[in-house]
Design a protein around this motif. Structure first.
Motif, mmCIF file in Angstrom:
data_model
loop_
_atom_site.group_PDB
_atom_site.id
_atom_site.type_symbol
_atom_site.label_atom_id
_atom_site.label_comp_id
_atom_site.label_asym_id
_atom_site.label_seq_id
_atom_site.Cartn_x
_atom_site.Cartn_y
_atom_site.Cartn_z
ATOM 1 N N UNK A 53 0.838 -1.210 0.000
ATOM 2 C CA UNK A 53 0.000 0.000 0.000
ATOM 3 C C UNK A 53 0.866 1.249 0.000
ATOM 4 N N UNK A 54 1.890 1.259 0.822
ATOM 5 C CA UNK A 54 2.796 2.411 0.895
ATOM 6 C C UNK A 54 3.393 2.687 -0.474
ATOM 7 N N UNK A 55 3.879 1.639 -1.130
ATOM 8 C CA UNK A 55 4.508 1.809 -2.439
ATOM 9 C C UNK A 55 3.494 2.266 -3.488
ATOM 10 N N UNK A 56 2.309 1.689 -3.484
ATOM 11 C CA UNK A 56 1.277 2.042 -4.472
ATOM 12 C C UNK A 56 0.890 3.510 -4.373
ATOM 13 N N UNK A 57 0.761 4.020 -3.154
ATOM 14 C CA UNK A 57 0.358 5.416 -2.952
ATOM 15 C C UNK A 57 1.539 6.359 -3.154
ATOM 16 N N UNK A 58 2.652 6.062 -2.513
ATOM 17 C CA UNK A 58 3.805 6.969 -2.534
ATOM 18 C C UNK A 58 4.438 7.110 -3.911
ATOM 19 N N UNK A 59 4.410 6.054 -4.717
ATOM 20 C CA UNK A 59 5.009 6.112 -6.053
ATOM 21 C C UNK A 59 4.358 7.198 -6.904
ATOM 22 N N UNK A 60 3.096 7.490 -6.661
ATOM 23 C CA UNK A 60 2.396 8.541 -7.406
ATOM 24 C C UNK A 60 2.950 9.934 -7.107
#
Length: 161
Positions: A53-60
């Motif tokens: 979840x962290x990666x999915x959101x933060x990558x944006x």
């Protein structure tokens, strides 16, 4: 908050956006790296999902994906080496200081041991609105995660690394 004697912080305490230090008395002394290895060998349930979840959101927002903790063991790690996404800033028998830095925030996790007392101290400096926003859910979650890790260590639920 009383910090362990050898705890290292990412910046002076007054400049921090987040500071947490928790400790536990263990049945026998350990070295800082050994404690890290024991905890990372068996991550808490749900951590893989949390990192996804962290990666999915933060990558944006231009933040590099970190993927979480691999459990991989680095033999004889030195300053400048990486333990997963963390850079080793300091390592000796009593102190393991790890950092992760990007344009939004700088993080330091510092594992310290003194006799049978083990502490994990986390410090964060935020650089912008996204860093501050990121810490809103991460700060309370981090406290619970560290508490659970230390509880597992105290109960002897994790094998020695």
């Amino acid at each position: 908050m009383q910090l362990p004697a050898h705890a290292q912080l990412i910046a002076p305490q007054a400049a921090l956006a987040y500071l947490d230090s928790q400790s536990v008395a263990l049945p026998a002394p350990v070295k800082a790296l050994q404690a890290w290895r024991v905890v990372m060998a068996k991550p808490l349930p749900g951590m893989a999902l949390a990192f996804w979840l962290r990666d999915a959101i933060s990558a944006r927002f231009g933040v590099a994906r970190i993927g979480g903790f691999s459990g991989d063991r680095v033999d004889a790690p030195q300053v400048g080496d990486r333990l997963d996404f963390f850079l080793i800033e300091h390592i000796d028998d009593q102190v393991l200081s790890l950092t992760a830095r990007d344009k939004h925030l700088d993080v330091m996790t510092c594992v310290t041991v003194e006799g049978t007392q083990l502490a994990i101290t986390a410090s964060v400096v935020t650089h912008n609105w996204f860093g501050r926003l990121y810490m809103i859910p991460v700060a309370p979650a981090h406290k619970v995660i560290v508490w659970a890790m230390l509880r597992r260590l105290r109960r002897g639920e994790l094998r020695r690394g």
